[in-house]
Structures are given as structure tokens and as C-alpha cells.
Design a protein around this motif. Structure first.
Motif, mmCIF file in Angstrom:
data_model
loop_
_atom_site.group_PDB
_atom_site.id
_atom_site.type_symbol
_atom_site.label_atom_id
_atom_site.label_comp_id
_atom_site.label_asym_id
_atom_site.label_seq_id
_atom_site.Cartn_x
_atom_site.Cartn_y
_atom_site.Cartn_z
ATOM 1 N N THR A 232 0.843 -1.195 0.000
ATOM 2 C CA THR A 232 0.000 0.000 0.000
ATOM 3 C C THR A 232 0.879 1.246 0.000
ATOM 4 O OG1 THR A 232 -0.105 0.347 2.404
ATOM 5 C CG2 THR A 232 -1.611 -1.304 1.457
ATOM 6 N N PRO A 233 0.277 2.417 -0.241
ATOM 7 C CA PRO A 233 1.077 3.650 -0.206
ATOM 8 C C PRO A 233 1.691 3.957 1.162
ATOM 9 C CG PRO A 233 -0.999 4.010 -1.364
ATOM 10 C CD PRO A 233 -1.090 2.662 -0.719
ATOM 11 N N ARG A 234 1.237 3.288 2.208
ATOM 12 C CA ARG A 234 1.750 3.555 3.557
ATOM 13 C C ARG A 234 3.076 2.805 3.744
ATOM 14 N NH1 ARG A 234 -1.735 5.984 7.003
ATOM 15 N NH2 ARG A 234 -0.675 5.082 8.797
ATOM 16 N N TYR A 235 4.134 3.433 3.285
ATOM 17 C CA TYR A 235 5.464 2.816 3.254
ATOM 18 C C TYR A 235 5.915 2.335 4.635
ATOM 19 C CZ TYR A 235 10.556 2.493 2.586
ATOM 20 O OH TYR A 235 11.857 2.057 2.549
ATOM 21 N N LEU A 236 5.731 3.160 5.636
ATOM 22 C CA LEU A 236 6.221 2.812 6.971
ATOM 23 C C LEU A 236 5.478 1.622 7.565
ATOM 24 C CD1 LEU A 236 6.746 6.372 8.526
ATOM 25 C CD2 LEU A 236 8.474 4.833 7.570
ATOM 26 N N ASP A 237 4.276 1.356 7.070
ATOM 27 C CA ASP A 237 3.490 0.240 7.585
ATOM 28 C C ASP A 237 3.745 -1.052 6.824
ATOM 29 O OD1 ASP A 237 2.374 1.955 9.411
ATOM 30 O OD2 ASP A 237 0.548 2.322 8.258
ATOM 31 N N LEU A 249 12.835 -5.722 0.436
ATOM 32 C CA LEU A 249 12.426 -4.857 -0.667
ATOM 33 C C LEU A 249 11.064 -4.272 -0.329
ATOM 34 C CD1 LEU A 249 12.801 -5.342 -4.452
ATOM 35 C CD2 LEU A 249 10.519 -4.891 -3.541
ATOM 36 N N LYS A 250 10.916 -2.956 -0.516
ATOM 37 C CA LYS A 250 9.652 -2.290 -0.253
ATOM 38 C C LYS A 250 9.283 -1.406 -1.443
ATOM 39 C CE LYS A 250 8.798 -0.964 4.026
ATOM 40 N NZ LYS A 250 8.896 -0.296 5.357
ATOM 41 N N VAL A 251 7.986 -1.143 -1.562
ATOM 42 C CA VAL A 251 7.484 -0.294 -2.647
ATOM 43 C C VAL A 251 7.130 1.064 -2.059
ATOM 44 C CG1 VAL A 251 5.804 -0.061 -4.499
ATOM 45 C CG2 VAL A 251 6.560 -2.341 -3.792
ATOM 46 N N LYS A 252 7.669 2.117 -2.654
ATOM 47 C CA LYS A 252 7.503 3.463 -2.106
ATOM 48 C C LYS A 252 6.661 4.332 -3.038
ATOM 49 C CE LYS A 252 10.209 7.209 -0.051
ATOM 50 N NZ LYS A 252 11.568 7.666 0.292
ATOM 51 N N GLN A 253 5.621 4.945 -2.475
ATOM 52 C CA GLN A 253 4.825 5.869 -3.260
ATOM 53 C C GLN A 253 5.602 7.151 -3.510
ATOM 54 O OE1 GLN A 253 1.309 7.669 -1.475
ATOM 55 N NE2 GLN A 253 0.236 7.538 -3.421
ATOM 56 N N PHE A 254 5.555 7.634 -4.735
ATOM 57 C CA PHE A 254 6.277 8.838 -5.079
ATOM 58 C C PHE A 254 5.337 10.013 -5.275
ATOM 59 C CE2 PHE A 254 10.244 7.057 -4.994
ATOM 60 C CZ PHE A 254 11.218 7.921 -5.469
ATOM 61 N N ILE A 255 5.824 11.177 -4.866
ATOM 62 C CA ILE A 255 5.153 12.424 -5.173
ATOM 63 C C ILE A 255 6.063 13.194 -6.120
ATOM 64 C CG2 ILE A 255 3.916 12.550 -2.978
ATOM 65 C CD1 ILE A 255 6.037 14.560 -2.029
ATOM 66 N N TYR A 256 5.512 14.146 -6.783
ATOM 67 C CA TYR A 256 6.306 14.949 -7.706
ATOM 68 C C TYR A 256 7.380 15.689 -6.923
ATOM 69 C CZ TYR A 256 7.445 18.378 -11.313
ATOM 70 O OH TYR A 256 8.100 19.157 -12.229
ATOM 71 N N GLY A 257 8.640 15.471 -7.262
ATOM 72 C CA GLY A 257 9.750 15.937 -6.446
ATOM 73 C C GLY A 257 10.085 17.412 -6.538
ATOM 74 N N ARG A 258 9.455 18.120 -7.473
ATOM 75 C CA ARG A 258 9.780 19.543 -7.639
ATOM 76 C C ARG A 258 8.592 20.432 -7.306
ATOM 77 N NH1 ARG A 258 12.717 18.438 -13.506
ATOM 78 N NH2 ARG A 258 14.024 16.726 -12.742
ATOM 79 N N ARG A 259 7.713 19.919 -6.467
ATOM 80 C CA ARG A 259 6.454 20.608 -6.207
ATOM 81 C C ARG A 259 6.636 21.951 -5.497
ATOM 82 N NH1 ARG A 259 3.426 16.032 -3.532
ATOM 83 N NH2 ARG A 259 1.830 17.548 -3.017
ATOM 84 N N LEU A 260 7.673 22.100 -4.674
ATOM 85 C CA LEU A 260 7.843 23.357 -3.943
ATOM 86 C C LEU A 260 7.955 24.542 -4.899
ATOM 87 C CD1 LEU A 260 10.320 22.528 -1.045
ATOM 88 C CD2 LEU A 260 7.857 22.231 -1.150
ATOM 89 N N ALA A 261 8.584 24.318 -6.056
ATOM 90 C CA ALA A 261 8.764 25.401 -7.015
ATOM 91 C C ALA A 261 7.664 25.438 -8.069
ATOM 92 C CB ALA A 261 10.125 25.254 -7.698
ATOM 93 N N ASP A 262 7.115 24.282 -8.399
ATOM 94 C CA ASP A 262 6.229 24.198 -9.561
ATOM 95 C C ASP A 262 4.733 24.232 -9.245
ATOM 96 O OD1 ASP A 262 8.564 23.952 -10.913
ATOM 97 O OD2 ASP A 262 8.281 21.891 -11.568
#
Length: 356
Positions: A232-237, A249-262
Motif C-alpha cells: 500500500t502507499p503507507r510505506y512505513l506500515d 524490498l519495499k514499494v515506495k509511493q512517489f510524489i512529484y519531487g519539484r512541487r515546492l517550485a512548480d
């Protein structure tokens, strides 16, 4: 120079300290802000790295670890191994996050194994050859995978006590949901990252089968696939998929990494539970792991102690924690790639607050 007064980082609401010892990376991943960063100067001097570590109270029961990276690739810094050992000798747990590209060097492999940080995270992220191109380097994907397997094998042979996690990226977003969010002007995950578990499954199965050819890895492939389907998207869980004694091995949900500027900011922010205080290679201190290019700077470790900087910024930290009056850059982080999307988010949050 007198020793800095020791502080409990948790007194300021943080449980992790990240230290970027130098500002460079050997990849230019599209899901990361690094390729757009303007700050690409020199390394953080040894004395300032030691000063930051020495300022923390190792008896802080809520302190999770010191992470020796931020937007950089830590293994590019040949000093990193002494910093790992120094922090460990001071009683701290240490995390190193690496993209693994330098595992092509046997010397780097061995030095990391010898330093034995508490935790090693390998940012595998793009598990197939096509998506690997989004990492901005001209390097064969097969050799990249081979060097990561070689490091894992070396760590197992040496009895390295580090807990090693391989992270694979996923947006956790089906086509219908992505199309709807796109039409509404909302974030749709990172465009350079696979959208669903089904998208990453073929590459993961190929990786599993390559590991199964090595007797040092002992795992049930069918069970691994079953656990993958439950991610699930809850990586820590996430329990994670155990590949060997101390390797998962774990699956990590990604967010757009340049959001602070864009991204466009929402009108009013929501409380942010950021756990991470960061020290960048120019000495700047930020209350967030996503900060870059002068955003959210609270002070500079070269001029003041970490304790003084955090104490002076209690108001800013409280605004981030409680929302509402948080800085515009934080509201952008919570916003959307379009003005329309940001307005929709603001309206939805207003209605939610009215119901409470």
C-alpha cells in the motif's frame, strides 16, 4: 571551539536529522529536484558535520537516526565512511540512502560494508530498463542491477549487520484515477515513475529470478509476489519482502519531487507532520526534507549552533505543524500543478472543516 550544547531534536518536533555532506549526485532523476537545483557548490566542512552530530543528545529516545544525505549521492563523498563511524561511536543510529550506482566499485562496496551504518536504503526506484532512462544517465541497466546484487552478496558474506532495504517506486494510481485527477488539475504522482503494482511486477519478477540463482538469497518467490500485491502507499506500515537475512524490498509511493517550485499553493494549509530537519551542504538548516534552493531556510550551521537555530524558529515550526499560517512554500507543497486544482483542493478542505 567550545562543544555545542546538546539538544533533544524531538523537543522541536523532529525525529530525524539529515546532513548533506556535499551537494552532488551522479544521477539526474526526473522525480528529484536535484537536476534543477542552483546550489551545487562545495562540501560541508568536516568541523560542521561533527558540530551538528555533537549537538544532538544521543539519549533522545524519540530520535530515529541521523541520515547522511539530502538531495545528494552520499557515496560520492569519500569522507562519508568516517562520518558514519563517528556518528555510530557517539551512540546514534545512522541511515545512508544511495542510488547504488557506485556499487560498480568493489572498494566502495567494501568500505560501506566495513562502516556498517545501522540502515542502508538502496534507491532502486525504476525496476525496468525503460523507466531506468528517467534517471538521466547513460549506463546499462543490466550492469546497474548486477552491481547492486554484488553489493548485497558482499554484505551477506561479511555478515554486515546493517538493515538493508531496496526501494522500488510506484505512484499507486490506476488509469481511471489518474485520468480523473488529471482532468481536475490535481497531482497524478510522478510522471517518470510506474503508476501501479502491475506496472512494476514484470521488472520485479525478473529481479527476483536473478536473485534466486544465488544461494545466499533465500525467499519464496510466490510469497514475494503475494506480499507485493498487498503493498500500500503507507510505506512505513509495509512489512516488506524479505530477500535474505537482513535484506528487504519495499514499494515506495512517489510524489512529484519539484512541487515546492512548480505547484500552485492552496489558500490555507493543513498541519504538516514533517519528521525531518535537514542541514544542506552550504550549512543551511531547513525544517523539511523537500527544501531546496533557499526555500524554508531557518539559519546556517556555519554561523550558529543547531540548537540556537531551532530555538529561534519555534514560531515557524509551530506554523508548519498547525497549518493555516504556514509559509507559502509549504502551501505550494500541499497544492496542485494547476491553479484550478489548487482551488478545488482549497474548496474541498473548507467543506471538510465545516462538517467538523
Amino acid at each position: 571551539m567550545p562543544a555545542p550544547k546538546k539538544i533533544k531534536l524531538s523537543d522541536y518536533g523532529f525525529s530525524i536529522l539529515q546532513i548533506e555532506t556535499q551537494p552532488h549526485c551522479n544521477m539526474k532523476c526526473l522525480f528529484c529536484a536535484y537536476p534543477t537545483r542552483k546550489q551545487k557548490g562545495g562540501a560541508l566542512p568536516d568541523r560542521d558535520v561533527f558540530k551538528a552530530i555533537d549537538s544532538l543528545d544521543p539519549g533522545d529516545g524519540k530520535l530515529e537516526y541521523i541520515c547522511l544525505s539530502h538531495y545528494n549521492e552520499p557515496l560520492l563523498d569519500r569522507r562519508i565512511f568516517k562520518f558514519i563511524k563517528y556518528a555510530k561511536n557517539k551512540g546514534f543510529r545512522v541511515l545512508v540512502i544511495t542510488n547504488g550506482l557506485l556499487f560498480s566499485s568493489r572498494e566502495i562496496q567494501q568500505r560501506l560494508v566495513d562502516a556498517a551504518p545501522t540502515y542502508i536504503k538502496i534507491s532502486f526506484q525504476t525496476i525496468d530498463e525503460e523507466s531506468f532512462r528517467s534517471r538521466g544517465i547513460d549506463y546499462p541497466f543490466s550492469k546497474y542491477k548486477e552491481s547492486i546484487r554484488a553489493f548485497l552478496g558482499r554484505a551477506l558474506d561479511a555478515g554486515c549487520p546493517s538493515k538493508i532495504t531496496i526501494d522500488v517506486a510506484c505512484n499507486f494510481m490506476g488509469r481511471e484515477k489518474k485520468a480523473l485527477r488529471s482532468a481536475m488539475g490535481l497531482e497524478c504522482g510522478d510522471p517518470s515513475v510506474p503508476d501501479s503494482i502491475n506496472d512494476i511486477k514484470p521488472g520485479l519478477l525478473a529481479f527476483f529470478r536473478e536473485l534466486k540463482g544465488d544461494p545466499r538469497f533465500d525467499f519464496d518467490e510466490n510469497k514475494a509476489v503475494e506480499l507485493l500485491g498487498k503493498a500500500t502507499p503507507r510505506y512505513l506500515d509495509q512489512t516488506g519482502i524479505t530477500l535474505a537475512r537482513n535484506i528487504k524490498l519495499k514499494v515506495k509511493q512517489f510524489i512529484y519531487g519539484r512541487r515546492l517550485a512548480d505547484f500552485h499553493p492552496v489558500r490555507a494549509g493543513r498541519p504538516c507532520g514533517t519528521r525531518i530537519a535537514g542541514i544542506l551542504s552550504d550549512g543551511s538548516v531547513a525544517p523539511c526534507c523537500l527544501a531546496y534552493d533557499g526555500r524554508l531556510r531557518m539559519g546556517n550551521i556555519k554561523k550558529d549552533s543547531l540548537g540556537k537555530i531551532l530555538e529561534r524558529n519555534r514560531g515557524l515550526i509551530a506554523a508548519i505543524r498547525h497549518g493555516g499560517a504556514m509559509p507559502p512554500v509549504c502551501r505550494a507543497c500541499q497544492g496542485a500543478p494547476t491553479k484550478h486544482g489548487a482551488l478545488l483542493l482549497g474548496a474541498a478542505r473548507y467543506l471538510q472543516d465545516r462538517k467538523r
